[in-house]
Motif scaffolding. Sequence first.
Motif, PDB file in Angstrom:
ATOM      1  N   SER A 539      29.768  48.452  73.369  1.00  0.00           N
ATOM      2  CA  SER A 539      29.249  48.090  72.058  1.00  0.00           C
ATOM      3  C   SER A 539      30.146  47.018  71.456  1.00  0.00           C
ATOM      4  N   LEU A 540      29.538  45.997  70.889  1.00  0.00           N
ATOM      5  CA  LEU A 540      30.236  44.924  70.183  1.00  0.00           C
ATOM      6  C   LEU A 540      29.734  44.951  68.742  1.00  0.00           C
ATOM      7  N   ALA A 541      30.629  45.246  67.793  1.00  0.00           N
ATOM      8  CA  ALA A 541      30.183  45.462  66.426  1.00  0.00           C
ATOM      9  C   ALA A 541      31.216  44.969  65.430  1.00  0.00           C
ATOM     10  N   GLN A 554      34.979  44.513  67.058  1.00  0.00           N
ATOM     11  CA  GLN A 554      35.583  45.437  68.011  1.00  0.00           C
ATOM     12  C   GLN A 554      34.642  45.726  69.170  1.00  0.00           C
ATOM     13  N   ILE A 555      35.276  46.054  70.301  1.00  0.00           N
ATOM     14  CA  ILE A 555      34.540  46.489  71.488  1.00  0.00           C
ATOM     15  C   ILE A 555      34.884  47.949  71.726  1.00  0.00           C
ATOM     16  N   THR A 556      33.856  48.764  71.904  1.00  0.00           N
ATOM     17  CA  THR A 556      34.060  50.180  72.191  1.00  0.00           C
ATOM     18  C   THR A 556      33.242  50.569  73.416  1.00  0.00           C
ATOM     19  N   THR A 557      33.703  51.610  74.079  1.00  0.00           N
ATOM     20  CA  THR A 557      32.902  52.278  75.101  1.00  0.00           C
ATOM     21  C   THR A 557      32.757  53.725  74.663  1.00  0.00           C
ATOM     22  N   GLY A 558      31.530  54.141  74.434  1.00  0.00           N
ATOM     23  CA  GLY A 558      31.351  55.447  73.799  1.00  0.00           C
ATOM     24  C   GLY A 558      31.992  55.409  72.428  1.00  0.00           C
ATOM     25  N   ASN A 559      32.944  56.323  72.193  1.00  0.00           N
ATOM     26  CA  ASN A 559      33.672  56.353  70.921  1.00  0.00           C
ATOM     27  C   ASN A 559      35.105  55.865  71.056  1.00  0.00           C
ATOM     28  N   ASP A 560      35.428  55.282  72.197  1.00  0.00           N
ATOM     29  CA  ASP A 560      36.785  54.812  72.442  1.00  0.00           C
ATOM     30  C   ASP A 560      36.897  53.320  72.142  1.00  0.00           C
ATOM     31  N   LEU A 561      37.870  52.974  71.301  1.00  0.00           N
ATOM     32  CA  LEU A 561      38.110  51.577  70.959  1.00  0.00           C
ATOM     33  C   LEU A 561      38.881  50.896  72.074  1.00  0.00           C
ATOM     34  N   ILE A 623      23.498  59.302  67.051  1.00  0.00           N
ATOM     35  CA  ILE A 623      24.523  58.812  66.124  1.00  0.00           C
ATOM     36  C   ILE A 623      25.914  59.017  66.714  1.00  0.00           C
ATOM     37  N   GLU A 624      26.078  60.119  67.479  1.00  0.00           N
ATOM     38  CA  GLU A 624      27.396  60.456  68.005  1.00  0.00           C
ATOM     39  C   GLU A 624      27.821  59.576  69.165  1.00  0.00           C
ATOM     40  N   ALA A 625      26.903  58.732  69.677  1.00  0.00           N
ATOM     41  CA  ALA A 625      27.187  58.003  70.907  1.00  0.00           C
ATOM     42  C   ALA A 625      28.132  56.826  70.715  1.00  0.00           C
ATOM     43  N   THR A 626      28.255  56.315  69.497  1.00  0.00           N
ATOM     44  CA  THR A 626      29.038  55.103  69.275  1.00  0.00           C
ATOM     45  C   THR A 626      29.481  55.039  67.820  1.00  0.00           C
ATOM     46  N   PRO A 627      30.587  54.356  67.514  1.00  0.00           N
ATOM     47  CA  PRO A 627      31.095  54.359  66.129  1.00  0.00           C
ATOM     48  C   PRO A 627      30.187  53.679  65.112  1.00  0.00           C
TER      49      PRO A 627
END
Length: 667
Positions: A539-541, A554-561, A623-627
């Motif tokens: 995710s790029l957000a 930020q770039i995340t994978t799942g909920n990890d930054l 909702i829980e899948a990504t920040p």
Amino acid sequence: MVFCAAWFAGLCLVLVETGGAHPGLSREDASQVLLRSRRHYQAFEEFKQGNLERECVEEVCNREEAREVFENEPETNYFFPKYLDCLAQQSITSKQIRDQLWKTSRVKYRLRKCVTDLPNQCKPSPCHIPGTKQCIDLQGDFKCLCHTGWKSKTCAQDVNECEKQNGGCEHYCINDVAGYMCGCEKGFALRTDGHSCEDINECEMPGACGSADCVNSPGSYSCNCPWGFFYNETLKACFDVDECTTKPCEQACVNNIGSYVCRCDGRRSYLLHPNLHNCTKMEPSEIWHPRKDPTALCLIPQSTAKLTFYISFDLPSIMREILAFSIRTYDPEGLLLYTRRREPEKRSLAVALRDGRLEVQLQDGDDRVVTTGGPIINTGTWHSVVVERLRRQLIVRVAGEEVININRPDDAQKGTSRVEIALGGLTISTPSLIRPLPLRLDGCMRHLSLLEQDTSWLSQHISENPSQQCFSAIELGAYFSGSAYVHPRQQNYSGDVGDVCESNPAWNLQLAMDFRTMQAKPHSGLLFALVQGSEVPLSLALQPTDRIAMQAVQITTGNDLLLKITWVPDATWHSLNLSLSSGLLSLKLDSRSLQLPVPLLYSKHPSPPVQTFFGGFSDGVPIEATPVTFPFHGCLRNVVLNSEEIEFPASSSPKVTSHSCPTQGQA
């Protein structure tokens, strides 16, 4: 009276004992002992102190004679009952007394031993042997000298040393037979003085807490884990606490190692409350709204299943038909308007843009003509267009200059027929175009004149409905106002064979884009994401930082930054590049860049299907899948994904304008 009480007490004792194992004196014999006359002793016997041997062994004595021997009551009272016991034990009968035969028998020997021991109060010792040092005969009484720790007349009672000042013990005193000992509370050890206690440092014992932190305290210790972990006594290790099981969040909870975070559904305009647990819905006044032009009609319909406008009326045959309007767009291709007469013969006219130039598709019965010409007009500025249909020709003018001229045979019609005009699309019953092109065009029309009919109602309708109005000013870019765009084609995100291993190529992703937010303040919104089922591997957000008035991408994978770059927010264009190849993740914002090796994270082949999202998520993503689930509110342009230029068609979403990015302030 004292003598009689003692005498009868002795008699009773004799009678009780003779009822046991020893035969003893009969009631008659006992009476004779008690009632016999006092003997007349020789003169020296009358004056000397009574001799026990002579009085009570050689002969049978009564109590008075025993009193003459001892010359005191205590010893007499002690001696005489036991003397009667001796007689009973030796089975001396009244006949033996009368005949005095017993004097020559062994009975006399046994009686002597029994009688001579009686005056000594310590034979046998009445004292409790374990507690006695010595027994002292006190003539009718005795005294027991007790060992330390014993008390009472016979030294049979243990002394409880703990009753006096706790025995001198610091913690607790344990009474024992003939002594005591001090003890300590759990976690303490007895010092060498035997009374005071010292703390045991359990943390010095190997493996006292395993992997947890050991903290010693007076008399105890504790095994401490970091916040968000609990200690397992059996395994001696710290384990994560799943705080989400207690449902601390209003909408969604994500458990992390040692902590948790609450999430709100950004797709429904919910933001996390400052208390970090509740959700608050963003008020409409808080949402940025671009300024609109009340005179300009937006050609993008509010629903992908409808037209922008459809007009139908009866019109008599006339020699000249004129369609006039002004157009503004950056979109190079799409339908502007479509007209059709149903009777007496089907006649249709489509006006569109192809490669930025005007195109006319004309059908008269079975005759079909398609012509493209004129200057490029998808420049983002207003251009006036007039389409004039005469009996033998069709002329198109741009800014008064003729750009298309189609000569046709005389097509004069008589009578009245039904005329249909569609703006921003086609009706369902309308046949397909002669030459296919997109039915949606991201553009604006104003100053419409349709076959010289009254269109004042249309102008009023536009002015009263802001949702159908165009932005006052635009620049090139796709504007996202709270909706997601799902790329329609499956992308190949596998790297070259050999990136990791020949049979399992790694991820390969190259993304470039320019973005601009609508306000110079921290903004939360999704720019780009890859989705596999219910998971978001990348995710790029945009996300506000903990620092006030700072923006982060930020770039995340799942909920990890994984990577984050911050800057002071503004409303200008920024260049953004993301690269994932051969286990190396890179993020570049303008001139600043970061890299992170992620060989294990993205070492596996991206198994299909992988969906590609721009600007937001669909409802199918948890909702829980990504920040960040809040949709991006801003503009994108120059988007290139794995060497493919990404366009956002006007038909993709009614909330995405593919080529119109508003430039003016909030309305």
